[in-house]
Design a protein around this motif. Sequence first.
Motif, mmCIF file in Angstrom:
data_model
loop_
_atom_site.group_PDB
_atom_site.id
_atom_site.type_symbol
_atom_site.label_atom_id
_atom_site.label_comp_id
_atom_site.label_asym_id
_atom_site.label_seq_id
_atom_site.Cartn_x
_atom_site.Cartn_y
_atom_site.Cartn_z
ATOM 1 N N CYS A 199 0.798 -1.234 0.000
ATOM 2 C CA CYS A 199 0.000 0.000 0.000
ATOM 3 C C CYS A 199 0.830 1.283 0.000
ATOM 4 O O CYS A 199 0.286 2.361 -0.228
ATOM 5 C CB CYS A 199 -0.954 -0.002 1.205
ATOM 6 N N ARG A 231 -8.366 -6.852 8.729
ATOM 7 C CA ARG A 231 -8.738 -5.685 7.929
ATOM 8 C C ARG A 231 -9.273 -6.145 6.581
ATOM 9 O O ARG A 231 -8.654 -6.967 5.907
ATOM 10 C CB ARG A 231 -7.517 -4.763 7.724
ATOM 11 N N ARG A 252 -8.484 -1.425 4.044
ATOM 12 C CA ARG A 252 -7.045 -1.177 3.878
ATOM 13 C C ARG A 252 -6.825 0.139 3.138
ATOM 14 O O ARG A 252 -7.772 0.773 2.695
ATOM 15 C CB ARG A 252 -6.416 -2.359 3.135
ATOM 16 N N CYS A 307 -1.701 -3.793 6.362
ATOM 17 C CA CYS A 307 -1.781 -4.801 5.293
ATOM 18 C C CYS A 307 -1.484 -6.207 5.826
ATOM 19 O O CYS A 307 -1.896 -7.197 5.224
ATOM 20 C CB CYS A 307 -0.812 -4.464 4.164
#
Lengths: 200, 200
Positions: A59, A76, A102, A71
Amino acid sequence: MYEGPVQDLIDELGRLPGIGPKSAQRIAFHLLTVEVADLTRLQAALQRVKDEVKFCTECGNVAEGDLCRICSDPRRDAGSICVVEEPKDVAAVERTREFRGRYHVLGGAISPIDGIGPDQLRIAPLLRRIAEPGVHEVILATDPNLEGEATATYLVRLLRTFPDLAVTRLASGLPVGGDLEYADEVTLGRAFSGRRAVDA
Amino acid sequence: MYEGPVQDLIDELGRLPGIGPKSAQRIAFHLLTVEVADLTRLQAALQRVKDEVKFCTECGNVAEGDLCRICSDPRRDAGSICVVEEPKDVAAVERTREFRGRYHVLGGAISPIDGIGPDQLRIAPLLRRIAEPGVHEVILATDPNLEGEATATYLVRLLRTFPDLAVTRLASGLPVGGDLEYADEVTLGRAFSGRRAVDA
């Protein structure tokens, strides 16, 4: 004005964001008179950031390993991606505790005046992530300024090509705790056009 | 909130004077994204201050060698000594270009609440300097606050024992460019009691 190393430190501190010449001087003189241990701790913190902080390969957020804390957290929701400009924006959204998906950090915003176009941002990796199965929502959380809006508009156009992808943008409106009288006209205009029905 | 080293850096930056949690976070994220060379320059500046900056053995000002720039300048009048609290006050007086004498840095001001009494300040070296032949004037330039005033009062009492020594204190009054209406009553009172005859 000052002896060599003191002036050098004032100059370096003055390059930091939000530190003017007066603050730089104040901090430098503070650092001159603190215990050596305090100065060493600051130096060590800088060194650790230099050595240990990486950026998440998924990310783009700050990370200590390959993946950032978010991540690498299986709780999540990988199907919902919140797109922000900088790692500090991840922290800002996290503080709201409103989002359990995320992130994707672009590394800036489109700004022709600074020579930053779409190619300088992490847009290709974003498209790759969205193309993966299971991604159903993208929330555009770029800054509510000229560059952020331009970036969001650009991304909206790109993301239209993905069927069944819900693309949203953060609401603009009056800041909570603010004063209507002091809101600028653009913000107040947005608050009007985005007005919502009230549940009785 | 953040990954280890980033939070450590935010904490260390937050200890600096005038840097709140928001500024510390902003500076830390700036340092995360700058070129490595910029970070290295800041580190080097800190290291040089640690290694190279000493305090003048004569006056207590910052110095690169044994004596500071001012004490090692033969053109500066050694007969006139301006007493200040901190090295940064030397810089402030120097900027006025009103004073061609030398300085004496006390290293703080008398503040019982912080556990700082006369013995914690460089007062004994000041008395030794004043006892030398040729010293004819002492200007007390401590801060115009409670601690600075207490320190000046203390010094005035000590310096009475030196015959033929002119001891003065910086004038209190209205700041130039200020507005009489907004002056606090103590300052305005001092400006009244210190009023001067006007040359027609």
